[in-house]
Every structure is written in C-alpha cells, then in structure tokens.
Design a protein around this motif. Structure first.
Motif, short mmCIF file in Angstrom:
data_model
loop_
_atom_site.label_atom_id
_atom_site.label_comp_id
_atom_site.label_asym_id
_atom_site.label_seq_id
_atom_site.Cartn_x
_atom_site.Cartn_y
_atom_site.Cartn_z
N ALA A 1 0.76 -1.78 0.10
CA ALA A 1 0.40 0.02 -0.22
C ALA A 1 0.58 1.15 0.03
CB ALA A 1 -0.78 0.12 0.96
N LEU A 2 2.00 0.89 0.86
CA LEU A 2 2.91 2.65 0.61
C LEU A 2 3.41 2.42 -0.78
CD1 LEU A 2 5.35 1.78 4.33
CD2 LEU A 2 3.02 4.03 3.32
N ARG A 3 4.02 1.48 -1.10
CA ARG A 3 4.13 2.01 -2.51
C ARG A 3 3.20 1.77 -3.67
NH1 ARG A 3 7.49 -3.46 -6.20
NH2 ARG A 3 8.56 -1.79 -7.50
N ALA A 4 2.27 1.53 -3.50
CA ALA A 4 0.88 2.38 -4.54
C ALA A 4 0.72 3.42 -3.91
CB ALA A 4 -0.02 1.27 -4.11
N THR A 5 0.72 3.84 -2.66
CA THR A 5 0.63 5.70 -2.33
C THR A 5 1.46 5.99 -2.84
OG1 THR A 5 -0.46 5.05 -0.76
CG2 THR A 5 0.04 6.81 -0.92
N MET A 6 2.51 5.64 -2.59
CA MET A 6 3.89 5.99 -3.11
C MET A 6 3.89 6.97 -4.93
SD MET A 6 7.43 5.23 -2.90
CE MET A 6 7.71 4.44 -4.02
N HIS A 7 3.14 5.63 -5.83
CA HIS A 7 3.04 5.89 -7.00
C HIS A 7 2.59 6.71 -7.77
CE1 HIS A 7 5.51 1.71 -7.93
NE2 HIS A 7 5.97 2.44 -8.00
N ALA A 8 1.69 6.64 -6.80
CA ALA A 8 -0.09 7.89 -7.14
C ALA A 8 0.12 9.28 -7.30
CB ALA A 8 -1.17 7.61 -6.50
N ALA A 9 1.34 9.55 -5.75
CA ALA A 9 1.74 10.81 -5.48
C ALA A 9 1.60 11.84 -6.68
CB ALA A 9 2.70 10.51 -3.98
N PRO A 10 2.85 11.42 -7.27
CA PRO A 10 3.69 10.45 -7.25
C PRO A 10 4.91 11.36 -6.43
CG PRO A 10 4.14 11.69 -9.59
CD PRO A 10 2.87 12.12 -9.26
N GLY A 11 5.80 10.19 -5.77
CA GLY A 11 7.02 10.71 -5.31
C GLY A 11 7.96 9.41 -5.35
#
Length: 218
Positions: A59-69
């Motif tokens: 979930a952290l990885r998906a959130t990082m990608h979506a931000a993106p960051g």
C-alpha cells in the motif's frame, strides 16, 4: 477536544494498519501540522505480522507511485512506525541527471533505518515533500551517506549512497525522526511549485540563490 487521530493512536499499530487497508485506492497522505509527523516513530519490532507487513508495504508503494513521489514514510500515512519505502526511476533529462547525480533506484523497504554522513561534502538542491504539497525549498545535505537498516525480510542493510539517492535516504529517514525537510531548508529559497516551474527549474539552484539572496555550500 480529543481528535479522531489521537484516539486512534492509542490502539495497537496492527489495528491501525488493518483499518487503513480497508480503504480502496492510495492511502491518504497526512500534511504538515499533523502531530504524527513531529514525533519519533516507534521502532519496528514485529508489531505487524509478515502478511500484514507485506500488505502495508504494498500500500505504501502504491501510494508513493500515485502521488507521485520517490519515497514515503509510514508516519506520512498516519502510522508512527519506523518504516519507509523508496524507489526512483529517475525520468529526468541528462543535464539534470548529471548535475544532481540522480540515477535510478530500485524499490526498497527500509526498516529501522539510520544514516551517517560519509565525508564532509554537501550538495544543495530544491527538494519537496508529499506532506508539504505545493512548495519546495533548497536543502543542503550530505553528498554521501552510510545507511544501516533492515529490509522487509529482516535482512541487514549496510550500504553507502551518493548523490540524489543519498538525498532520498536522508529525507525519508528524517521523517522517522519527526523531522520535515523544512527543518533543514534555506527558507529564503522557499518557492511555490509554480515559481519553480516558471523561474527556478534549472539543474542547480545557483540562479535562485543569487536572486533570492541565500548561500550555497562551497
């Protein structure tokens, strides 16, 4: 008044993470002003079982990608646990890649990380943060660091990072110590994202330093 997050913070971390993961899509990133970003995170000591840890990391990885960051620390989604993820495909022009020593970094999970500077060299560049949306400022950081951590499988990591990857390591580890990049920034450089795009979108911040009146390390 007791705020909702303050009440939630008294619950076991595993329960907090389970509740986060009931929501579909990227996790909500908390913004500056939330106390969770200003408290040292709790060392990871098995509070999440392996299956829950794997789900949380995903979930952290998906959130990082979506931000993106290029990095995301657990406190940035409201979980005060000493855990962060980093990943940087470095999709930047060659001129920026060379000036900032920005090279691709594979996905990594950092558990209980700490770092120390290697040598005295420092590099200063504009830096932003997903928890301080809309703004960037110049931060002088160690050009080379030694990272000590565990990965998500409990395997020890002891590695040196240079250039932009060293900056990412420092930024994300600082989050786990209750620090934001603004604590280390040259505040005269603080610029909106629009100002960066219009004026200071150069490989180095030298023009911004001259115009805004701040010093860069030698």
């Amino acid at each position: 008044m007791v705020f909702e997050r303050d009440r939630a913070a008294s619950r076991p971390l595993s329960d907090q993470v389970e509740e986060l993961l009931t929501h579909e899509g990227p996790l909500q990133i908390v913004a500056a002003g939330d106390p969770v970003l200003r408290r040292p995170a709790e060392p990871f000591e098995g509070q999440l079982d392996p299956a829950l840890l794997a789900r949380f990391v995903a979930a952290l990885r998906a959130t990082m990608h979506a931000a993106p960051g290029v990095g995301l620390a657990a406190p940035q989604v409201g979980i005060p646990l000493r855990l962060a993820v980093i990943e940087d495909p470095a999709p930047v022009p060659e001129e920026i890649r060379v000036a900032r020593a920005r090279v691709p970094q594979p996905f990594r999970v950092l558990v209980n990380p700490s770092y120390e500077a290697v040598g005295a060299e420092r590099a200063a560049f504009y830096e932003g943060c997903l928890s301080v949306p809309g703004w960037q400022a110049v931060v002088a950081r160690a050009a080379r660091v030694r990272l000590r951590a565990l990965d998500e499988h409990g395997i020890a990591v002891d590695e040196e990072f240079t250039g932009w990857p060293a900056r990412i390591v420092q930024h994300e580890t600082d989050h786990l110590d209750g620090m934001l990049y603004l604590d280390r920034a040259e505040l005269r450089s603080l610029s909106s994202n629009q100002s960066i795009a219009d004026r200071w979108n150069a490989p180095t911040p030298h023009r911004a330093a001259d115009a805004l009146g701040f010093a860069l390390p030698d």
